[in-house]
Design a protein around this motif. Structure first.
Motif, PDB file in Angstrom:
ATOM      1  N   ASN A   1       0.783  -1.226   0.000  1.00  0.00           N
ATOM      2  CA  ASN A   1       0.000   0.000   0.000  1.00  0.00           C
ATOM      3  C   ASN A   1       0.820   1.284   0.000  1.00  0.00           C
ATOM      4  O   ASN A   1       0.244   2.369  -0.093  1.00  0.00           O
ATOM      5  CB  ASN A   1      -0.932   0.013   1.210  1.00  0.00           C
ATOM      6  N   PHE A   2       2.132   1.174   0.097  1.00  0.00           N
ATOM      7  CA  PHE A   2       2.955   2.372   0.129  1.00  0.00           C
ATOM      8  C   PHE A   2       4.161   2.193  -0.786  1.00  0.00           C
ATOM      9  O   PHE A   2       4.662   1.084  -0.964  1.00  0.00           O
ATOM     10  CB  PHE A   2       3.402   2.685   1.565  1.00  0.00           C
ATOM     11  N   LYS A   3       4.639   3.290  -1.300  1.00  0.00           N
ATOM     12  CA  LYS A   3       5.736   3.254  -2.258  1.00  0.00           C
ATOM     13  C   LYS A   3       7.079   3.218  -1.544  1.00  0.00           C
ATOM     14  O   LYS A   3       7.309   3.948  -0.586  1.00  0.00           O
ATOM     15  CB  LYS A   3       5.665   4.480  -3.168  1.00  0.00           C
ATOM     16  N   ALA A   4       7.955   2.366  -2.023  1.00  0.00           N
ATOM     17  CA  ALA A   4       9.299   2.245  -1.449  1.00  0.00           C
ATOM     18  C   ALA A   4      10.238   3.256  -2.089  1.00  0.00           C
ATOM     19  O   ALA A   4      10.220   3.462  -3.308  1.00  0.00           O
ATOM     20  CB  ALA A   4       9.829   0.838  -1.667  1.00  0.00           C
ATOM     21  N   THR A   5      11.039   3.894  -1.270  1.00  0.00           N
ATOM     22  CA  THR A   5      12.097   4.779  -1.743  1.00  0.00           C
ATOM     23  C   THR A   5      13.400   4.406  -1.040  1.00  0.00           C
ATOM     24  O   THR A   5      13.389   3.812   0.040  1.00  0.00           O
ATOM     25  CB  THR A   5      11.771   6.255  -1.460  1.00  0.00           C
ATOM     26  N   THR A   6      14.487   4.755  -1.661  1.00  0.00           N
ATOM     27  CA  THR A   6      15.798   4.467  -1.065  1.00  0.00           C
ATOM     28  C   THR A   6      16.340   5.729  -0.424  1.00  0.00           C
ATOM     29  O   THR A   6      16.480   6.776  -1.076  1.00  0.00           O
ATOM     30  CB  THR A   6      16.774   3.950  -2.134  1.00  0.00           C
ATOM     31  N   VAL A   7      16.639   5.627   0.853  1.00  0.00           N
ATOM     32  CA  VAL A   7      17.235   6.734   1.598  1.00  0.00           C
ATOM     33  C   VAL A   7      18.580   6.240   2.118  1.00  0.00           C
ATOM     34  O   VAL A   7      18.638   5.349   2.970  1.00  0.00           O
ATOM     35  CB  VAL A   7      16.347   7.180   2.771  1.00  0.00           C
ATOM     36  N   GLY A   8      19.655   6.782   1.605  1.00  0.00           N
ATOM     37  CA  GLY A   8      20.966   6.252   1.939  1.00  0.00           C
ATOM     38  C   GLY A   8      21.061   4.817   1.449  1.00  0.00           C
ATOM     39  O   GLY A   8      20.936   4.541   0.252  1.00  0.00           O
ATOM     40  N   THR A   9      21.237   3.905   2.360  1.00  0.00           N
ATOM     41  CA  THR A   9      21.295   2.480   2.000  1.00  0.00           C
ATOM     42  C   THR A   9      20.038   1.740   2.437  1.00  0.00           C
ATOM     43  O   THR A   9      19.974   0.523   2.323  1.00  0.00           O
ATOM     44  CB  THR A   9      22.513   1.825   2.669  1.00  0.00           C
ATOM     45  N   ALA A  10      19.028   2.476   2.929  1.00  0.00           N
ATOM     46  CA  ALA A  10      17.831   1.839   3.486  1.00  0.00           C
ATOM     47  C   ALA A  10      16.638   1.992   2.560  1.00  0.00           C
ATOM     48  O   ALA A  10      16.529   2.957   1.791  1.00  0.00           O
ATOM     49  CB  ALA A  10      17.510   2.440   4.846  1.00  0.00           C
ATOM     50  N   THR A  11      15.749   1.025   2.663  1.00  0.00           N
ATOM     51  CA  THR A  11      14.468   1.095   1.964  1.00  0.00           C
ATOM     52  C   THR A  11      13.428   1.643   2.929  1.00  0.00           C
ATOM     53  O   THR A  11      13.199   1.075   4.002  1.00  0.00           O
ATOM     54  CB  THR A  11      14.032  -0.289   1.464  1.00  0.00           C
ATOM     55  N   VAL A  12      12.800   2.759   2.540  1.00  0.00           N
ATOM     56  CA  VAL A  12      11.898   3.480   3.433  1.00  0.00           C
ATOM     57  C   VAL A  12      10.543   3.652   2.757  1.00  0.00           C
ATOM     58  O   VAL A  12      10.463   3.945   1.561  1.00  0.00           O
ATOM     59  CB  VAL A  12      12.481   4.859   3.809  1.00  0.00           C
ATOM     60  N   TYR A  13       9.484   3.482   3.535  1.00  0.00           N
ATOM     61  CA  TYR A  13       8.117   3.710   3.063  1.00  0.00           C
ATOM     62  C   TYR A  13       7.549   4.899   3.825  1.00  0.00           C
ATOM     63  O   TYR A  13       7.570   4.927   5.064  1.00  0.00           O
ATOM     64  CB  TYR A  13       7.238   2.484   3.300  1.00  0.00           C
ATOM     65  N   ASP A  14       7.022   5.897   3.086  1.00  0.00           N
ATOM     66  CA  ASP A  14       6.384   7.051   3.704  1.00  0.00           C
ATOM     67  C   ASP A  14       4.923   6.706   3.963  1.00  0.00           C
ATOM     68  O   ASP A  14       4.122   6.577   3.024  1.00  0.00           O
ATOM     69  CB  ASP A  14       6.496   8.264   2.780  1.00  0.00           C
ATOM     70  N   LEU A  15       4.559   6.539   5.224  1.00  0.00           N
ATOM     71  CA  LEU A  15       3.212   6.091   5.583  1.00  0.00           C
ATOM     72  C   LEU A  15       2.184   7.208   5.512  1.00  0.00           C
ATOM     73  O   LEU A  15       0.991   6.964   5.749  1.00  0.00           O
ATOM     74  CB  LEU A  15       3.230   5.489   6.993  1.00  0.00           C
ATOM     75  N   ARG A  16       2.599   8.405   5.159  1.00  0.00           N
ATOM     76  CA  ARG A  16       1.649   9.507   4.992  1.00  0.00           C
ATOM     77  C   ARG A  16       1.065   9.536   3.592  1.00  0.00           C
ATOM     78  O   ARG A  16       0.098  10.259   3.339  1.00  0.00           O
ATOM     79  CB  ARG A  16       2.349  10.845   5.275  1.00  0.00           C
ATOM     80  N   SER A  17       1.644   8.756   2.670  1.00  0.00           N
ATOM     81  CA  SER A  17       1.233   8.840   1.262  1.00  0.00           C
ATOM     82  C   SER A  17       0.992   7.453   0.690  1.00  0.00           C
ATOM     83  O   SER A  17       1.878   6.876   0.035  1.00  0.00           O
ATOM     84  CB  SER A  17       2.306   9.563   0.441  1.00  0.00           C
ATOM     85  N   PRO A  18      -0.184   6.881   0.934  1.00  0.00           N
ATOM     86  CA  PRO A  18      -0.476   5.554   0.375  1.00  0.00           C
ATOM     87  C   PRO A  18      -0.649   5.638  -1.139  1.00  0.00           C
ATOM     88  O   PRO A  18      -1.104   6.650  -1.682  1.00  0.00           O
ATOM     89  CB  PRO A  18      -1.779   5.163   1.067  1.00  0.00           C
ATOM     90  N   ILE A  19      -0.256   4.558  -1.825  1.00  0.00           N
ATOM     91  CA  ILE A  19      -0.409   4.526  -3.277  1.00  0.00           C
ATOM     92  C   ILE A  19      -1.776   3.969  -3.662  1.00  0.00           C
ATOM     93  O   ILE A  19      -2.229   4.129  -4.782  1.00  0.00           O
ATOM     94  CB  ILE A  19       0.694   3.678  -3.936  1.00  0.00           C
ATOM     95  N   THR A  20      -2.429   3.306  -2.738  1.00  0.00           N
ATOM     96  CA  THR A  20      -3.792   2.806  -2.944  1.00  0.00           C
ATOM     97  C   THR A  20      -4.583   3.131  -1.705  1.00  0.00           C
ATOM     98  O   THR A  20      -4.043   3.422  -0.639  1.00  0.00           O
ATOM     99  CB  THR A  20      -3.813   1.279  -3.167  1.00  0.00           C
ATOM    100  N   LYS A  21      -5.879   3.057  -1.792  1.00  0.00           N
ATOM    101  CA  LYS A  21      -6.719   3.299  -0.635  1.00  0.00           C
ATOM    102  C   LYS A  21      -6.617   2.094   0.273  1.00  0.00           C
ATOM    103  O   LYS A  21      -7.031   1.001  -0.073  1.00  0.00           O
ATOM    104  CB  LYS A  21      -8.161   3.537  -1.069  1.00  0.00           C
ATOM    105  N   ALA A  22      -6.043   2.270   1.457  1.00  0.00           N
ATOM    106  CA  ALA A  22      -5.791   1.153   2.378  1.00  0.00           C
ATOM    107  C   ALA A  22      -7.090   0.651   2.986  1.00  0.00           C
ATOM    108  O   ALA A  22      -7.993   1.432   3.224  1.00  0.00           O
ATOM    109  CB  ALA A  22      -4.845   1.602   3.477  1.00  0.00           C
TER     110      ALA A  22
END
Length: 725
Positions: free
Chosen positions: A704-725
């Motif tokens: 339900n959330f988009k993955a982004t790479t921050v430094g060497t980590a995979t991070v999901y921003d829980l404020r911005s769902p890609i689908t209606k949860a």
């Protein structure tokens, strides 16, 4: 010819150090009619500095010197371990940011979940952090001071019945036990546990000594209630492990207290009531506190402190059939994650002498067993209140019960648990050795003392050859030669050759103790950053996860080996797994190079700077959530933010459920999700099996959330769902 008889004396009478065992109510050596001269009055200050009037003039200065030496030994370079065990360090830091986190020992200041132990140890370290500011020093210095306190209390306990010589010996042996020197410089709960159990033993001894009728009889009960209170707080430190000394303490009082049988029984029942009250009040508090406004009890299956005590930290440790989240991990028994008995080696009567425990605690264990048998025989048919027998029962019961439980525990058993044996072993060796030396004119007693020295030297030689064959190899031959030669010299010395006996005692003892002392000096010369630290040289064979190397799969239990083989194939485990004690190689919790972090830095230096910057910019209840404790405590220490550990330490606790986590996200209480966390289970083993709450949350986030790479980590921003949860 000196004769000995058993008589009763007032409570505070100090007897001739040459008596059977000095102290109130023990054998008194007659001096041929010489009358006692009342000592001059002492001021309180002089009494503190120089000791009570009946003590030898050297006794009190000697204990002050010993305590100063122990303080230097434990405090110098104490920050070499950085934050030590990050899991507990994170809880300590959180307790400096939230009083609720302090009260419950929450891992995070957002009060999502607690550590997997009760909070007593966190209370002390947390208060220190609040007063002096959170740092490696403010957290670890109280642990070292607990070690100094334990040595002082053991000295006082042994001295009452065996004189200051034995007290000094017992305190010194405790201080020089490798596992004790390590754990009194570390932030696991075992330092406070050991101190509290030693305090309880001292209080029982005082209760037995309170023998004058009427007024002092209530003093005996007071001392017993204090002993029960100490054990109750030991329960609040490490739960059922704190109760292992109860049989030895209780039987000693039942046998030796100079009171009627029914008085002794009801005194013990009252003391057990004190255990229940002092340990149970917090259990009741947790039960009555609304679950919605307190953290989840980590390690439990039903958010209950009582279930944590009986399950994860109780029967799960003994029988190995329950673990964090209530299930054995991957079919492998063990309390709280994979491993079962692998940390402590194979179960059985020889476990305390094996490669996991041996070099941590067993240096003096053979001598202690010899002393126990010899002491009980020496007590013979003495009166019921005989202090030698009482001492053997108290310290021997402590040692035997604890060692047997540790030896046959089927669940997770770490070698560092064996610090709980150190005061009992030290007490046995000191009291037994002192009694055999007092009887040295008897060839059998002299031979027993010689045997204690010789067996220690031989066993030390074997331990060093087995566990660290390349570390100062010359030293083990010096130990063997000096120890055995001194023991032989002592054994063959006749009554008229007293100087020869003294030479044999000094040379033999110094040689026999050199191995343990060297191991301890090596231990305090470096830092530890593992969840399962191991004392001694880096080449020492030991448990799993210390700096003592990484085990091969062939050395592990079959069920666990099969589980790990699926992930890593055959051959040795990855170095990161062994060094960190948790999680796979390459995880954020890998060991820092150079043997420990810089002072006050801990392993927070391993945190990804980009992720740290990201989390620092948040203002929600939790800056992020991640599976298990491994990444959570790392970023708690590296930031001033709360990070929620899904599934707790093991990653398999049933908190938060998916519905709970969805509620947190919908309410805007958590900003990011960090992928690939882990604990003793979460994201790596056990909690990442795909059948737990943490796994369900992870799957939902990924969907339900988009993955982004921050430094060497995979991070999901829980404020911005890609689908209606």
């Amino acid at each position: 010819m000196t004769t000995t008889e058993h008589i009763s004396v007032p409570t505070d009478t100090v007897l001739d150090p040459g008596s059977q065992l000095t102290g109130p109510g023990t054998g008194l050596v007659h001096d041929g009619g010489a009358s006692a001269v009342p000592p001059p009055p002492q001021t309180r200050f002089r009494r503190i500095v120089l000791g009570p009037p009946g003590d030898p003039s050297w006794a009190r200065p000697a204990i002050w010197l010993l305590l100063l030496g122990v303080a230097v030994l434990y405090l110098v370079n104490i920050t070499a371990s950085g934050y030590g065990n990050d899991f507990y360090a994170a809880a300590v830091k959180s307790s400096t940011e939230s009083w609720k986190a302090w009260l419950f020992a929450s891992l995070d200041s957002g009060n999502g979940i607690t550590v997997d132990k009760p909070p007593a140890a966190m209370w002390i370290m947390g208060l220190s952090g609040r007063i002096f500011g959170f740092s490696s020093a403010s957290m670890l210095i109280p642990e070292a001071l607990m070690g100094v306190g334990a040595v002082a209390v053991l000295y006082a306990a042994v001295k009452r019945w065996a004189g200051p010589e034995a007290g000094l010996l017992a305190g010194g042996l405790l201080a020089l036990t490798p596992v004790a020197a390590m754990m009194f410089r570390y932030n696991n709960p075992d330092a406070l546990l050991t101190l509290l159990m030693t305090v309880a033993a001292y209080c029982v001894i005082r209760a037995i000594d309170a023998q004058v009728p009427s007024k002092v009889r209530s003093r005996a009960l007071t001392w017993l209630l204090l002993a029960g209170t100490a054990i109750g707080f030991a329960f609040l430190t490490k739960m059922l492990q704190g109760l292992l000394v109860l049989p030895g303490l209780g039987v000693a009082y039942l046998i030796a207290a100079p009171r009627s049988l029914w008085t002794r029984i009801w005194h013990l029942l009252a003391a057990f009531g004190a255990v229940i009250v002092s340990g149970g009040w917090f259990v009741v508090l947790v039960a009555l506190w609304p679950a919605s406004s307190r953290p989840y009890i980590g390690g439990s299956t039903d958010n209950s402190l009582w279930e944590l005590a009986i399950g994860y930290n109780g029967l799960g440790r003994i029988f190995g059939n329950t673990g964090g989240g209530g299930a054995a991990t991957g079919g492998q028994p063990g309390g709280g994650g994979f491993g079962g008995g692998m940390f402590g080696g194979a179960t059985g009567i020889t476990r305390m002498f094996g490669t996991a425990f041996g070099s941590q605690i067993s240096w003096l264990l053979p001598a202690a067993l010899v002393a126990l048998v010899a002491g009980l025989i020496a007590a013979g048919r003495a009166v019921r209140t005989d202090r030698l027998r009482a001492a053997m029962v108290l310290w021997g019961g402590w040692t035997i019960v604890t060692a047997v439980v540790f030896s046959f525990m089927q669940g997770t058993t770490h070698p560092y648990y064996s610090i709980a044996l150190a005061p009992g072993i030290a007490g046995l060796v000191a009291v037994g050795g002192r009694e055999m030396w007092r009887r040295r004119n008897n060839v059998m007693a002299r031979s027993v003392l010689a045997a204690m020295i010789a067996v220690t030297a031989v066993w030390s030689f074997y331990l060093m050859q087995r566990d660290a064959p390349t570390w100062n190899a010359w030293l083990r031959y010096v130990i063997l030669i000096a120890g055995v030669a001194g023991a032989v010299l002592l054994a063959v010395s006749a009554a008229r050759l007293k100087k020869l006996a003294v030479v044999g005692l000094v040379v033999g003892s110094a040689g026999a103790l050199a191995g343990m002392t060297g191991w301890t000096m090596n231990t305090v010369s470096k830092g530890y950053d593992s969840a399962t630290p191991t004392a001694g040289p880096a080449s020492a064979a030991g448990g799993f996860g210390g700096r003592g190397g990484v085990p091969n799969l062939a050395d592990l239990p079959a069920g666990l080996a099969a589980q790990l083989r699926e992930q890593f194939g055959n051959g040795p485990l990855p170095s990161g797994l062994g060094a960190a004690g948790q999680g796979p190689a390459g995880s954020a919790r890998s060991t820092l190079a150079g043997g420990g972090a810089a002072a006050g830095a801990g392993r927070a230096g391993s945190a990804d700077p980009a992720v740290v910057k990201l989390l620092e910019a948040t203002s929600t209840r939790w800056a992020a959530a991640t599976s298990g404790s491994q990444s959570a405590d790392l970023y708690i220490l590296a930031t001033d933010k709360a990070v929620l550990a899904l599934g707790g330490f093991t990653g398999s606790d049933p908190y938060p459920t998916l519905d709970q986590f969805k509620t947190y996200v919908a309410a805007g209480q958590v900003t990011y999700f960090l992928s690939g966390g882990g604990g003793f289970g979460g994201g790596g083993f056990g909690g990442g099996r795909g059948d737990g709450a943490a796994s369900a949350v992870s799957t939902w986030v990924q969907q339900n959330f988009k993955a982004t790479t921050v430094g060497t980590a995979t991070v999901y921003d829980l404020r911005s769902p890609i689908t209606k949860a």
